[in-house]
Write a protein that holds these residues in place. Structure first.
Motif, PDB file in Angstrom:
ATOM      1  N   GLY B 134      -1.712   9.975  -9.651  1.00 18.07           N
ATOM      2  CA  GLY B 134      -2.526   9.882  -8.432  1.00 18.07           C
ATOM      3  C   GLY B 134      -1.705   9.843  -7.158  1.00 18.07           C
ATOM      4  O   GLY B 134      -0.633   9.253  -7.092  1.00 18.07           O
ATOM      5  N   VAL B 135      -2.239  10.463  -6.129  1.00 20.42           N
ATOM      6  CA  VAL B 135      -1.518  10.577  -4.862  1.00 20.42           C
ATOM      7  C   VAL B 135      -1.429   9.224  -4.153  1.00 20.42           C
ATOM      8  O   VAL B 135      -0.439   8.920  -3.503  1.00 20.42           O
ATOM      9  CB  VAL B 135      -2.172  11.651  -3.960  1.00 20.42           C
ATOM     10  N   VAL B 136      -2.438   8.379  -4.332  1.00 16.85           N
ATOM     11  CA  VAL B 136      -2.435   7.077  -3.647  1.00 16.85           C
ATOM     12  C   VAL B 136      -1.284   6.223  -4.169  1.00 16.85           C
ATOM     13  O   VAL B 136      -0.519   5.643  -3.399  1.00 16.85           O
ATOM     14  CB  VAL B 136      -3.789   6.359  -3.826  1.00 16.85           C
ATOM     15  N   ASN B 137      -1.162   6.175  -5.461  1.00 21.72           N
ATOM     16  CA  ASN B 137      -0.061   5.407  -6.038  1.00 21.72           C
ATOM     17  C   ASN B 137       1.290   5.981  -5.636  1.00 21.72           C
ATOM     18  O   ASN B 137       2.233   5.241  -5.362  1.00 21.72           O
ATOM     19  CB  ASN B 137      -0.188   5.360  -7.568  1.00 21.72           C
ATOM     20  N   GLN B 138       1.374   7.316  -5.595  1.00 21.26           N
ATOM     21  CA  GLN B 138       2.616   7.963  -5.158  1.00 21.26           C
ATOM     22  C   GLN B 138       3.016   7.488  -3.769  1.00 21.26           C
ATOM     23  O   GLN B 138       4.160   7.113  -3.522  1.00 21.26           O
ATOM     24  CB  GLN B 138       2.421   9.493  -5.128  1.00 21.26           C
ATOM     25  N   LEU B 139       2.028   7.516  -2.880  1.00 17.00           N
ATOM     26  CA  LEU B 139       2.292   7.133  -1.487  1.00 17.00           C
ATOM     27  C   LEU B 139       2.687   5.668  -1.385  1.00 17.00           C
ATOM     28  O   LEU B 139       3.643   5.315  -0.693  1.00 17.00           O
ATOM     29  CB  LEU B 139       1.054   7.400  -0.615  1.00 17.00           C
ATOM     30  N   LEU B 140       1.935   4.816  -2.092  1.00 17.03           N
ATOM     31  CA  LEU B 140       2.212   3.380  -2.029  1.00 17.03           C
ATOM     32  C   LEU B 140       3.603   3.072  -2.590  1.00 17.03           C
ATOM     33  O   LEU B 140       4.349   2.258  -2.044  1.00 17.03           O
ATOM     34  CB  LEU B 140       1.146   2.599  -2.799  1.00 17.03           C
ATOM     35  N   LEU B 141       3.944   3.767  -3.673  1.00 15.12           N
ATOM     36  CA  LEU B 141       5.266   3.542  -4.292  1.00 15.12           C
ATOM     37  C   LEU B 141       6.385   4.014  -3.386  1.00 15.12           C
ATOM     38  O   LEU B 141       7.351   3.294  -3.142  1.00 15.12           O
ATOM     39  CB  LEU B 141       5.343   4.280  -5.635  1.00 15.12           C
ATOM     40  N   SER B 142       6.228   5.236  -2.867  1.00 10.37           N
ATOM     41  CA  SER B 142       7.324   5.802  -2.078  1.00 10.37           C
ATOM     42  C   SER B 142       7.483   5.089  -0.742  1.00 10.37           C
ATOM     43  O   SER B 142       8.563   5.082  -0.154  1.00 10.37           O
ATOM     44  CB  SER B 142       7.115   7.308  -1.860  1.00 10.37           C
ATOM     45  N   SER B 143       6.401   4.491  -0.262  1.00 12.54           N
ATOM     46  CA  SER B 143       6.530   3.756   1.002  1.00 12.54           C
ATOM     47  C   SER B 143       7.021   2.335   0.769  1.00 12.54           C
ATOM     48  O   SER B 143       7.252   1.587   1.715  1.00 12.54           O
ATOM     49  CB  SER B 143       5.195   3.730   1.730  1.00 12.54           C
ATOM     50  N   GLY B 144       7.134   1.963  -0.502  1.00 16.86           N
ATOM     51  CA  GLY B 144       7.691   0.652  -0.822  1.00 16.86           C
ATOM     52  C   GLY B 144       6.708  -0.492  -0.749  1.00 16.86           C
ATOM     53  O   GLY B 144       7.093  -1.659  -0.799  1.00 16.86           O
ATOM     54  N   LEU B 145       5.450  -0.187  -0.583  1.00 18.08           N
ATOM     55  CA  LEU B 145       4.445  -1.249  -0.486  1.00 18.08           C
ATOM     56  C   LEU B 145       4.195  -1.919  -1.834  1.00 18.08           C
ATOM     57  O   LEU B 145       3.840  -3.087  -1.907  1.00 18.08           O
ATOM     58  CB  LEU B 145       3.123  -0.693   0.065  1.00 18.08           C
ATOM     59  N   ILE B 146       4.359  -1.173  -2.924  1.00 15.68           N
ATOM     60  CA  ILE B 146       4.211  -1.745  -4.263  1.00 15.68           C
ATOM     61  C   ILE B 146       5.390  -1.340  -5.134  1.00 15.68           C
ATOM     62  O   ILE B 146       6.061  -0.349  -4.858  1.00 15.68           O
ATOM     63  CB  ILE B 146       2.894  -1.284  -4.935  1.00 15.68           C
ATOM     64  N   ASP B 147       5.654  -2.148  -6.184  1.00 13.12           N
ATOM     65  CA  ASP B 147       6.761  -1.830  -7.095  1.00 13.12           C
ATOM     66  C   ASP B 147       6.269  -1.057  -8.309  1.00 13.12           C
ATOM     67  O   ASP B 147       6.956  -0.193  -8.827  1.00 13.12           O
ATOM     68  CB  ASP B 147       7.435  -3.125  -7.593  1.00 13.12           C
ATOM     69  N   ARG B 148       5.067  -1.413  -8.737  1.00 12.04           N
ATOM     70  CA  ARG B 148       4.517  -0.758  -9.921  1.00 12.04           C
ATOM     71  C   ARG B 148       3.195  -0.110  -9.549  1.00 12.04           C
ATOM     72  O   ARG B 148       2.482  -0.624  -8.682  1.00 12.04           O
ATOM     73  CB  ARG B 148       4.273  -1.782 -11.038  1.00 12.04           C
ATOM     74  N   PRO B 149       2.874   1.010 -10.186  1.00 12.83           N
ATOM     75  CA  PRO B 149       1.591   1.661  -9.865  1.00 12.83           C
ATOM     76  C   PRO B 149       0.408   0.744 -10.163  1.00 12.83           C
ATOM     77  O   PRO B 149       0.433  -0.040 -11.104  1.00 12.83           O
ATOM     78  CB  PRO B 149       1.579   2.904 -10.754  1.00 12.83           C
ATOM     79  N   ILE B 150      -0.614   0.842  -9.349  1.00 10.38           N
ATOM     80  CA  ILE B 150      -1.825   0.049  -9.565  1.00 10.38           C
ATOM     81  C   ILE B 150      -2.788   0.853 -10.424  1.00 10.38           C
ATOM     82  O   ILE B 150      -3.044   2.032 -10.165  1.00 10.38           O
ATOM     83  CB  ILE B 150      -2.502  -0.277  -8.221  1.00 10.38           C
ATOM     84  N   ASN B 151      -3.330   0.220 -11.439  1.00 12.74           N
ATOM     85  CA  ASN B 151      -4.325   0.868 -12.284  1.00 12.74           C
ATOM     86  C   ASN B 151      -5.706   0.601 -11.685  1.00 12.74           C
ATOM     87  O   ASN B 151      -6.407  -0.317 -12.070  1.00 12.74           O
ATOM     88  CB  ASN B 151      -4.241   0.316 -13.701  1.00 12.74           C
ATOM     89  N   PHE B 152      -6.043   1.453 -10.697  1.00 10.99           N
ATOM     90  CA  PHE B 152      -7.223   1.156  -9.889  1.00 10.99           C
ATOM     91  C   PHE B 152      -8.490   0.987 -10.713  1.00 10.99           C
ATOM     92  O   PHE B 152      -9.186  -0.016 -10.630  1.00 10.99           O
ATOM     93  CB  PHE B 152      -7.446   2.255  -8.841  1.00 10.99           C
ATOM     94  N   PHE B 153      -8.830   2.004 -11.513  1.00 12.99           N
ATOM     95  CA  PHE B 153     -10.080   1.924 -12.268  1.00 12.99           C
ATOM     96  C   PHE B 153      -9.891   1.272 -13.623  1.00 12.99           C
ATOM     97  O   PHE B 153     -10.840   0.918 -14.288  1.00 12.99           O
ATOM     98  CB  PHE B 153     -10.688   3.324 -12.446  1.00 12.99           C
TER      99      PHE B 153
END
Lengths: 374, 299
Positions: B134-153
């Protein structure tokens, strides 16, 4: 004493279809403290735009606006400390009358008890005390406009702006409110700037008026002066009901003794007028309907046929047609025996007529100067 | 004479509207009545017969812990999505009511989510919010806001908020449209009057905009409240009530009784429960907010 409101070369331009139009064009004037100043003119003349610039609801393209010698050109509306009444009344529909009137005080953070006191006083002044707990929709147009005025004066602003406040009301109410506003002006200590397209309102209420034409003030004067000594033909025909009669007149006669000829009449000129008309071959002559008199044949300037008479009560408004087919109007006390179709002999009151420049419309002479018949 | 005329006119009117009334009865009201009546029978999908059980289905339903849990989730889902839509609608309504560049294009674009089929939205959001691609997780990861991808659903805690945002996004444009329409009908003179009284931007909003929007916001809350409480499709498409019932709202719960357990009687009892709740909700709404004022434009 300082000037209450000063417009200093104020210009407002709009761009429409790539063209720049000046709604208000280099307007300068001073309004004194306590004056009742009226901008009057046909729609599109720039009078409302001027008022909205004074209110700060429109930006100024160039020039300055000063309140009490303080430059307010870039001050926002809410900080100008004005009171304003709008043409479409614009009461807050979800608030009671009490809250509507008290709104400026509430915004200013005044304590509630004090607000209540001031609202009562304003309501008392406008005789709407019994309406305070109602909603705007429960009130008649006239009452709503009183509330709007109450909201505008409750904060005791130094400058009160009224944008065609009576045009939404019916004729009878309009006359009533006119008196009401005048009475209010005598009682409150505010400079009033009033906008109207109704020349009767302008004439009856104002201490001074500005006749607006195409974004400029054609004349700024007292109502009396505007009526008697209009500076332009357009001003002369705009002010006064029915409108001034205007004829094209030829300047002829012997050298040193010129006369005006046209409309089936010949009018001799005084020495002063002759000097003013030197070099003109044509001019426009304006005579107010009330400055025309029905006279015996030997005193007449011209004759005309009575087409229609409209009784105004005390006087009649008569529609006449002259020999050359010009329609003119005469207002006066006409004998009841005169019926439509009658032929009348008419004289121009020598003390009260105007002569205008044939191209620019600028007044070359106006009433109240002696003149003799040829 | 007048009476006979009136009677004849009445007969004509009745005759004229009868066809549509009958049609409405057959396609709308009869099925509803049938569904409601099922609530009082023991009816399995595998048996042709049905047996009158009275309130037994209702008793069973009310005794289920899952039923109450689903009810709670429905309330959360409804409040969440309606709240989201109101906030979304208010924000974009106010924004698009300003004289901003590209306003007309934006106004057309804002309605887009409303025009997309729910299945498309469901699938697209599953992709956008996918923990691995997912693009959202990609963005959040690359911007450093999160360390691990979020399993949204797929996450128990994240699923409900994610569903709420997705649904709110789909229907938010409806709120934008209504709010924008109402904003444009507010007499601009009211703002000028407020400003001439000394009101700044915030006071103008509180004293002019909000009172004018009040009925519109309530209308959105009622209509959307009903729709969201009944919402089934998007949730079913994305999570089917999972993970572990985290997004199992009442409609999902009832669907499972009907088509997993094949117990139509008990499912119908669940439908009756929703029906009663919404009836109550509407009653309170009409009782306390004057519905004739909803459509009235005060100037």
């Amino acid at each position: 004493m300082s000037v209450a409101l000063k417009l200093d070369n104020v210009t407002k331009t709009f761009t429409q279809n790539g063209k720049t139009i000046a709604a208000v064009d280099d307007l300068s004037l001073d309004i004194q403290p306590g004056e009742f100043f009226t901008f009057v003119g046909a729609s599109g003349c720039g009078k409302t735009t001027t008022l909205r610039m004074i209110a700060g609801l429109e930006t100024v393209s160039s020039g300055k606006i000063l309140f009490d010698d303080q430059d307010v050109t870039n001050v926002t509306t809410q900080k100008r400390g004005i009171g304003m009444v709008f043409q479409d009344i614009a009461l807050f529909p979800f608030m009671s009358i009490r809250d509507n009137i008290g709104y400026p005080l509430k915004v200013a953070g005044m304590p509630k008890s004090q607000i209540a006191q001031k609202v009562e006083a304003a309501a008392d002044l406008l005789s709407i005390t019994d309406k305070l707990s109602m909603r705007p929709t429960q009130l008649s147009g006239g009452q709503q406009q009183r509330v709007a005025i109450g909201r505008a004066i409750v904060k005791e602003p130094k400058i009160l702006l009224l944008d065609e406040p009576l045009s939404a009301l019916d004729a009878r109410l309009r006359t009533e409110m006119r008196t009401e506003i005048l009475r209010l002006h005598r009682r409150i200590n505010a400079t009033i700037v009033y906008v109207t397209h109704d020349q009767v309102e302008a004439m009856t209420m104002s201490s001074r008026v500005a006749i607006m034409e195409a974004g400029r003030a054609a004349q700024v004067d007292t109502p009396r002066q505007v009526f008697r000594a209009p500076r332009y033909e357009s001003v002369a025909t705009f002010i006064g009901t029915p409108a001034m009669n205007v004829w094209d007149m030829q300047v002829t006669g012997k050298a040193g003794q010129p006369v005006l000829q046209g409309g089936g009449m010949t009018v001799a000129l005084t020495r002063e007028d002759a000097a003013a008309l030197d070099g003109f071959r044509w001019v426009r002559m304006g005579v107010r309907p009330a400055a025309l008199k029905i006279v015996p044949q030997d005193e007449a300037d011209f004759s005309a046929v009575l087409h229609l008479r409209e009784p105004l009560g005390f006087e009649d408004e008569c529609h006449l047609e002259t020999a050359d087919g010009t329609d003119i109007k005469l207002v006066g006390r006409v004998p009841d025996t005169l019926v439509e179709g009658a032929s009348l002999h008419i004289a121009v009151d020598r003390a009260d007529y105007c002569i205008f420049h044939p191209d620019t419309g600028k007044a070359l002479r106006h009433g109240l100067a002696p003149l003799t018949a040829a | 004479m007048a009476n006979t005329n009136q009677a004849r006119e009445g007969a004509w009117i009745s005759a004229a509207i009868a066809p549509s009334l009958i049609l409405l009865l057959i396609v709308a009201y009869l099925p509803i009545l049938y569904a409601l009546s099922l609530a009082f029978y023991d009816k399995s999908a595998f048996r042709p017969d049905m047996e009158w059980v009275g309130l037994a289905n209702a008793e069973w339903l009310l005794a289920q812990k899952d039923f109450w849990a689903a009810m709670g989730r429905s309330v959360v889902f409804t409040l969440g999505t309606v709240g989201f839509q109101l906030a979304f609608g208010l924000f974009f309504g106010l924004l698009l009511n300003q004289a901003i560049a590209g306003r007309s294009v934006m106004r057309s674009l804002v309605i887009l989510p409303y025009l997309l089929p729910t299945i498309v939205i469901g699938l697209v959001f599953r992709w956008i919010l996918n923990p691995e691609f997912g693009v959202v997780n990609q963005l959040l990861l690359s911007s450093g806001l999160i360390d691990r991808p979020i399993n949204f659903f797929g996450g128990i805690d994240a699923a409900m908020p994610s569903i709420i945002i997705t649904t709110g996004w789909q229907y938010g444009s409806f709120a934008v449209l209504l709010i924008l329409a109402r904003l444009q009908s507010i007499n601009p003179r009211l703002y000028e009057a407020a400003r001439s009284c000394g009101a700044g931007t915030w006071r103008c909003f509180v004293d002019v905009t909000l009172p004018n929007l009040r009925t519109t916001l309530l209308l959105i809350a009622l209509l959307r409240g009903i729709w969201m409480f009944n919402k089934f499709d998007l949730i079913w498409i994305i999570t089917q009530g999972g993970p572990l019932q985290a997004t199992e709202t009442l409609p999902i719960y009832i669907y499972e009784i009907a088509f997993r357990d094949f117990d139509f009687g008990r499912a119908a009892a669940g439908c009756v429960a929703i029906f009663i709740i919404l009836l109550l909700f509407s009653f309170i709404y009409f009782k306390f907010f004057n519905p004739t004022k909803e459509v009235e434009v005060n100037r």
